[in-house]
Enzyme design. Structure first.
Site, PDB file in Angstrom:
ATOM      1  N   ASP A 133       8.597  -1.973 -85.236  1.00  0.00           N
ATOM      2  CA  ASP A 133       9.842  -2.752 -85.146  1.00  0.00           C
ATOM      3  C   ASP A 133      10.940  -1.856 -84.586  1.00  0.00           C
ATOM      4  O   ASP A 133      11.128  -0.722 -85.043  1.00  0.00           O
ATOM      5  CB  ASP A 133      10.221  -3.262 -86.550  1.00  0.00           C
ATOM      6  CG  ASP A 133      11.404  -4.210 -86.537  1.00  0.00           C
ATOM      7  OD1 ASP A 133      11.225  -5.401 -86.814  1.00  0.00           O
ATOM      8  OD2 ASP A 133      12.531  -3.729 -86.236  1.00  0.00           O
ATOM      9  N   ASN A 159      21.664  -5.189 -78.410  1.00  0.00           N
ATOM     10  CA  ASN A 159      21.993  -6.487 -77.805  1.00  0.00           C
ATOM     11  C   ASN A 159      23.498  -6.723 -77.827  1.00  0.00           C
ATOM     12  O   ASN A 159      24.073  -7.194 -76.850  1.00  0.00           O
ATOM     13  CB  ASN A 159      21.323  -7.613 -78.598  1.00  0.00           C
ATOM     14  CG  ASN A 159      19.976  -7.995 -78.023  1.00  0.00           C
ATOM     15  OD1 ASN A 159      19.773  -7.969 -76.827  1.00  0.00           O
ATOM     16  ND2 ASN A 159      19.059  -8.352 -78.895  1.00  0.00           N
ATOM     17  N   HIS A 178      22.219  -9.149 -73.853  1.00  0.00           N
ATOM     18  CA  HIS A 178      20.842  -9.617 -74.012  1.00  0.00           C
ATOM     19  C   HIS A 178      19.899  -9.119 -72.910  1.00  0.00           C
ATOM     20  O   HIS A 178      18.759  -8.727 -73.193  1.00  0.00           O
ATOM     21  CB  HIS A 178      20.858 -11.146 -74.077  1.00  0.00           C
ATOM     22  CG  HIS A 178      19.769 -11.727 -74.893  1.00  0.00           C
ATOM     23  ND1 HIS A 178      18.637 -12.242 -74.323  1.00  0.00           N
ATOM     24  CD2 HIS A 178      19.621 -11.844 -76.231  1.00  0.00           C
ATOM     25  CE1 HIS A 178      17.840 -12.667 -75.281  1.00  0.00           C
ATOM     26  NE2 HIS A 178      18.410 -12.444 -76.450  1.00  0.00           N
ATOM     27  N   GLU A 221      11.596  -8.529 -81.746  1.00  0.00           N
ATOM     28  CA  GLU A 221      11.548  -7.097 -81.395  1.00  0.00           C
ATOM     29  C   GLU A 221      10.500  -6.419 -82.270  1.00  0.00           C
ATOM     30  O   GLU A 221      10.667  -5.296 -82.704  1.00  0.00           O
ATOM     31  CB  GLU A 221      12.920  -6.426 -81.534  1.00  0.00           C
ATOM     32  CG  GLU A 221      13.834  -7.023 -82.571  1.00  0.00           C
ATOM     33  CD  GLU A 221      13.506  -6.571 -83.985  1.00  0.00           C
ATOM     34  OE1 GLU A 221      12.845  -7.373 -84.677  1.00  0.00           O
ATOM     35  OE2 GLU A 221      13.917  -5.462 -84.378  1.00  0.00           O
ATOM     36  N   ASP A 227      16.337  -7.274 -73.397  1.00  0.00           N
ATOM     37  CA  ASP A 227      15.063  -7.663 -72.783  1.00  0.00           C
ATOM     38  C   ASP A 227      14.430  -6.465 -72.049  1.00  0.00           C
ATOM     39  O   ASP A 227      13.219  -6.262 -72.121  1.00  0.00           O
ATOM     40  CB  ASP A 227      15.274  -8.817 -71.798  1.00  0.00           C
ATOM     41  CG  ASP A 227      15.480 -10.147 -72.514  1.00  0.00           C
ATOM     42  OD1 ASP A 227      15.464 -10.166 -73.759  1.00  0.00           O
ATOM     43  OD2 ASP A 227      15.653 -11.164 -71.814  1.00  0.00           O
TER      44      ASP A 227
END
Ligand code: GH3
Ligand code: MG
Ligand code: MG
Length: 234
Positions: free
Chosen positions: A107, A115, A120, A150, A124
């Protein structure tokens, strides 16, 4: 038509005529007949029409099926396998395998912060970046999946705990060392990993996900950027 890879002297040998294939409206491919172009009254031309009409929709259908099959198993953002594929691989291992196996949950740490500060699209890009590092850290036959926003998982068949810990440490270290580059700047990322192995210490393959999850939780509690192992009682 054949691109620059074909030397000039071979191009004339391989010259041909391309006939477009359509799915009824759009061009979806081409049928190429090698050799000199056919004369307008060549008998073959009569057979060619129905063949082209038939081939276009078939090609389009085959491609649509291929794309749908790919979508069913692959996470579109990262190109990794999806959660269902991970579960399928684990189930295929057999409930009473005599071989060991290890599941690692990974994680990203403080990903929301990334973010929120960079946006965003940067998030990504980070997910894709980590996906490539995960793939580089494992062997052929291992399964790397994106199982949540994530959250990633790595399934290591025939791998006991000791070797699994080495892989998880390699993953943790490589993410921490190979920073994300975004808009010309460099951003550090870290991951927390939870690791669970069968048959020691987890005696049932079905319990590996819960055990890896509990270990991951402990890695977060203990300060992140670390690997924690599952214990018998998770
Ligand atoms: P922790 O260290 O405890 O894991 O904190 P965290 O911020 O990583 O965890 P949290 O669960 O609070 O936030 C996860 C974030 O992941 C929230 C969500 O906006 C983001 N996220 C989930 N999926 C995607 C995605 O596909 N793209 C991007 N850019 N962000 C995503
Ligand atoms: Mg998470
Ligand atoms: Mg996180």
């Amino acid at each position: 038509m054949f691109g620059l890879g074909v030397p000039q002297r071979r191009r004339s040998e391989r010259a041909g005529t391309a006939y477009p294939l359509t799915d009824g409206s759009l061009i979806v491919g081409a049928l190429v007949l090698l050799g000199s172009p056919l004369e307008p009254d060549a008998p073959l031309l009569e057979d060619l029409g129905p063949l082209l009409t038939d081939l276009g929709p078939r090609l389009a259908a085959a491609r649509a099926l291929h794309d749908a099959e790919r979508r069913a198993v692959v996470d579109p953002l990262t190109g990794l396998r999806n959660r269902r594929e991970l579960e399928r691989a684990m189930a295929a291992y057999g409930p009473k395998s005599s071989e060991p196996a290890t599941l690692v949950y990974i994680d990203l740490d403080h990903f929301k912060r990334l973010n929120d500060t960079l946006g965003h699209p940067a998030g990504d890009a980070a997910l894709k970046h980590v996906a490539r590092l995960l793939e580089a850290a494992v062997r052929d036959g291992d399964v790397v999946a994106r199982i949540g926003g994530e959250e990633f998982a790595v399934w290591l068949p025939r791998t006991p705990l000791r070797e699994g810990v080495e892989v998880a440490e390699r993953i943790r270290r490589s993410v921490a060392e190979k920073h994300l580059t975004w808009s010309g700047s460099v951003y550090p990322l870290t991951t927390s990993c939870g690791i669970a192995s069968y048959p020691e210490p987890i005696g049932d393959l079905l319990n590996l996900p819960a055990a890896a999850d509990a270990a991951l939780y402990r890695a977060k509690q203990a300060g992140r950027n670390r690997v924690e192992k599952a214990t018998q009682g998770h």
